[in-house]
Design an enzyme around this catalytic site. Structure first.
Site, PDB file in Angstrom:
ATOM      1  N   SER A 122       0.922  -1.180   0.029  1.00 16.90           N
ATOM      2  CA  SER A 122       0.005   0.038  -0.225  1.00 16.90           C
ATOM      3  C   SER A 122       0.952   1.392  -0.074  1.00 16.90           C
ATOM      4  O   SER A 122       2.062   1.252   0.116  1.00 16.90           O
ATOM      5  CB  SER A 122      -0.782   0.072   1.267  1.00 16.90           C
ATOM      6  OG  SER A 122      -0.216   0.243   2.385  1.00 16.90           O
ATOM      7  N   LYS A 123       0.241   2.470  -0.214  1.00 16.70           N
ATOM      8  CA  LYS A 123       0.775   3.706   0.137  1.00 16.70           C
ATOM      9  C   LYS A 123       2.102   3.846   0.933  1.00 16.70           C
ATOM     10  O   LYS A 123       3.082   4.437   0.517  1.00 16.70           O
ATOM     11  CB  LYS A 123       0.095   4.746   0.235  1.00 16.70           C
ATOM     12  CG  LYS A 123      -0.762   5.034  -1.176  1.00 16.70           C
ATOM     13  CD  LYS A 123      -0.747   6.430  -1.676  1.00 16.70           C
ATOM     14  CE  LYS A 123      -1.572   6.779  -3.069  1.00 16.70           C
ATOM     15  NZ  LYS A 123      -2.981   6.802  -3.076  1.00 16.70           N
ATOM     16  N   ARG A 124       1.858   3.147   2.140  1.00 15.70           N
ATOM     17  CA  ARG A 124       2.549   3.381   3.143  1.00 15.70           C
ATOM     18  C   ARG A 124       4.123   2.698   3.155  1.00 15.70           C
ATOM     19  O   ARG A 124       4.948   2.876   3.695  1.00 15.70           O
ATOM     20  CB  ARG A 124       2.016   3.340   4.632  1.00 15.70           C
ATOM     21  CG  ARG A 124       1.998   1.759   4.953  1.00 15.70           C
ATOM     22  CD  ARG A 124       1.204   1.628   6.216  1.00 15.70           C
ATOM     23  NE  ARG A 124       0.895   0.423   6.115  1.00 15.70           N
ATOM     24  CZ  ARG A 124       1.421  -1.034   6.380  1.00 15.70           C
ATOM     25  NH1 ARG A 124       2.741  -0.689   6.801  1.00 15.70           N
ATOM     26  NH2 ARG A 124       1.020  -2.117   6.324  1.00 15.70           N
ATOM     27  N   GLY A 150       5.684   3.093   0.339  1.00 15.86           N
ATOM     28  CA  GLY A 150       6.520   3.806  -0.524  1.00 15.86           C
ATOM     29  C   GLY A 150       5.803   3.894  -2.149  1.00 15.86           C
ATOM     30  O   GLY A 150       4.812   3.605  -2.089  1.00 15.86           O
TER      31      GLY A 150
END
Ligand code: GLU
Length: 470
Positions: free
Chosen positions: A245-247, A249
């Site tokens: 996911s976005k977290r 990177g």
């Protein structure tokens, strides 16, 4: 290449979200390779029915991303939104055949239904209230949806090429909406109709769609077609085991491009994420097309490992031609500062010594800067400190002797430096470090005599003068 009577047709069907997800690239790659492996076709369908997100820029991000990474699709892309009439016609066809029905339940009715189910601890699903009702009961003024009359008895079995056989009891499949009351087709209907019309034989996609497959399978059969084969591939997870996911990177392929990854490195990395061929790590396009079979994709979620990708990228940088690398890093060099007229020629001469020292194009641009920069070259803090702490004095003594060196090659320069070191009692390293600081602006560089040979005599002496007389 194997041939078959019914050519394989695969497709990549991304939703236009604004970027090409790295997991999507792997899905596209597996579809592409399976088509190549079987001598079939690989088609692209843009699922652009979410009109707010289907901007030209969002669509371009997908096509441009696929072009950059090197996954060409066959023919023109298919745009799902433009096919709404076909989707509606399919719903009407099912209605006429008695395989679908009008449902007059209003959103309020459905909310009440769900609340009652919740209160009774039942699973939440449409209860089929209009399935067998006489259309004459239709309330005035309510626009109906069209729902699929899903089989209620028996079970649906998908012989998934990756997951193996997966079964669901048909009693679990409720009558899904095919056309909304406003006449717009649902995603489930659109996907099935498009796959049929595009002649898709193999649906290779993320396993987050496995649950949809049971309903889609029933819908294909109801529309009078043979079901395609399904292959649901495990999603990519981050190094921590959670779904990527976005977290974690960067997610979009363009972010990896901007970080200085080569498309072939990313493809090779994604290929190996969930599929392998013995111990082979470096796999060319041709080998991949020859070896790749969808049934060999593993069922365990793959973990994305940036370090592994970076190392693989280092390999492909070493393999890349000098011309290509220079073209790729030129814009990065321009951003970093001015370029001397002879800078690129110097870089070309010195590139072989730099390639093994960079794992991304951005790193390569960074360590190439001293070759292209006009005099005086900028010095980093360590180089400045070394020069200030006695380095300048050492260089001052060297410049004179260096002027009389006539054979300007790396071995001859090394011989000269060895002779100087014997003469002055200074260790060779004590001479090399100030040279490096003055010529490269940093204390890390390819072998310094190679650098001097690449720079040439005039530039070398000029750079030394810049620090000794400055
Ligand atoms: N558009 C869907 C997605 O981006 C894929 C649909 C499919 O492959 O059937 O997840």
């Amino acid at each position: 290449m194997p041939t078959s009577i019914n050519p394989v047709v695969t497709r990549f069907a991304p939703s236009s979200t604004g970027y090409l997800h790295i997991g999507g690239v792997r899905t596209a790659l597996y579809n592409y390779l399976y088509a190549k492996h079987t001598g079939g076709k690989f088609l692209l369908r843009i699922e652009d029915t979410d009109r707010a997100r289907a901007t030209p820029g969002a669509i371009e991000a997908i096509t441009e991303g696929l072009r950059w990474i090197g996954l060409p699709w066959d023919g023109e892309p298919v745009f799902q939104f433009a096919r709404a009439d076909k989707h509606r016609a399919a719903a009407e066809q099912l209605l006429t055949a008695g395989k679908a029905y009008h449902c007059y339940a209003t959103p309020e009715d459905l909310t009440v239904m769900r609340e009652e189910q919740k209160a009774k601890g039942l699973s939440i699903r449409y209860d089929g209230r209009w399935r067998n009702r006489d259309p004459k009961d239709a309330p005035a003024g309510v626009k109906p949806t069209i729902r699929f009359k899903a089989p209620q008895e028996g079970e649906t079995v998908i012989h998934d090429l990756v997951q193996g056989p997966v079964t669901v009891a048909n009693s679990q499949l409720d009558d899904m909406v095919l056309l909304r009351a406003d006449g717009t087709p649902t995603y489930m209907l659109a996907v099935v109709v498009d796959d049929i019309d595009m002649g898709i034989t193999h649906i290779i996609r993320g396993d987050d769609h496995l649950n949809n497959a049971f309903r889609q399978y029933q819908l294909v059969l109801a529309l009078g077609h043979a079901a395609p084969l399904y292959a649901h591939i495990p999603l990519i997870h981050g190094a921590d085991g959670a779904k990527l996911s976005k977290r974690h990177g960067a997610l979009g392929v363009e972010a990896y491009r901007d970080l200085g990854f080569l498309p072939e490195a990313l493809l090779n990395y994604l290929l190996r994420l969930g599929w392998g061929h013995g111990d082979a790590e470096i796999i060319s396009d041709d080998q991949a097309a020859l070896w790749f079979d969808i049934v060999d994709v593993g069922r365990a979620p793959a973990r994305f490992d940036l370090d592994k990708l970076t190392n693989l990228n280092g390999h492909y940088i070493r393999e890349a031609s000098d011309d290509r690398l220079i073209d790729l890093i030129r814009p990065l060099l321009e951003k970093r500062g001015p370029t001397a007229p002879e800078g690129l020629a110097r870089l070309r001469r010195g590139l072989a010594g730099l390639k093994p020292r960079a794992k991304t194009l951005n790193q390569l641009a960074e360590i190439s800067t001293f070759y292209v920069h006009p005099r005086p070259v900028p010095l980093d803090d360590k180089a400045k400190a070394l020069l200030a702490g006695g380095g300048v004095a050492i260089l001052g003594e060297l410049v004179q002797g260096l002027q009389s060196v006539s054979t300007w090659t790396a071995p001859a320069l090394e011989d000269w430096a060895k002779a100087e070191s014997e003469k002055t009692g200074q260790k060779l390293g004590n001479l090399a470090q100030p040279l490096r600081a003055a010529l490269c602006g940093s204390l890390a560089s390819p072998p310094i005599f190679d650098v001097m040979a690449v720079l040439g005599k005039d530039e070398t002496l000029g750079r030394l003068r810049d620090v000794t007389t400055g």
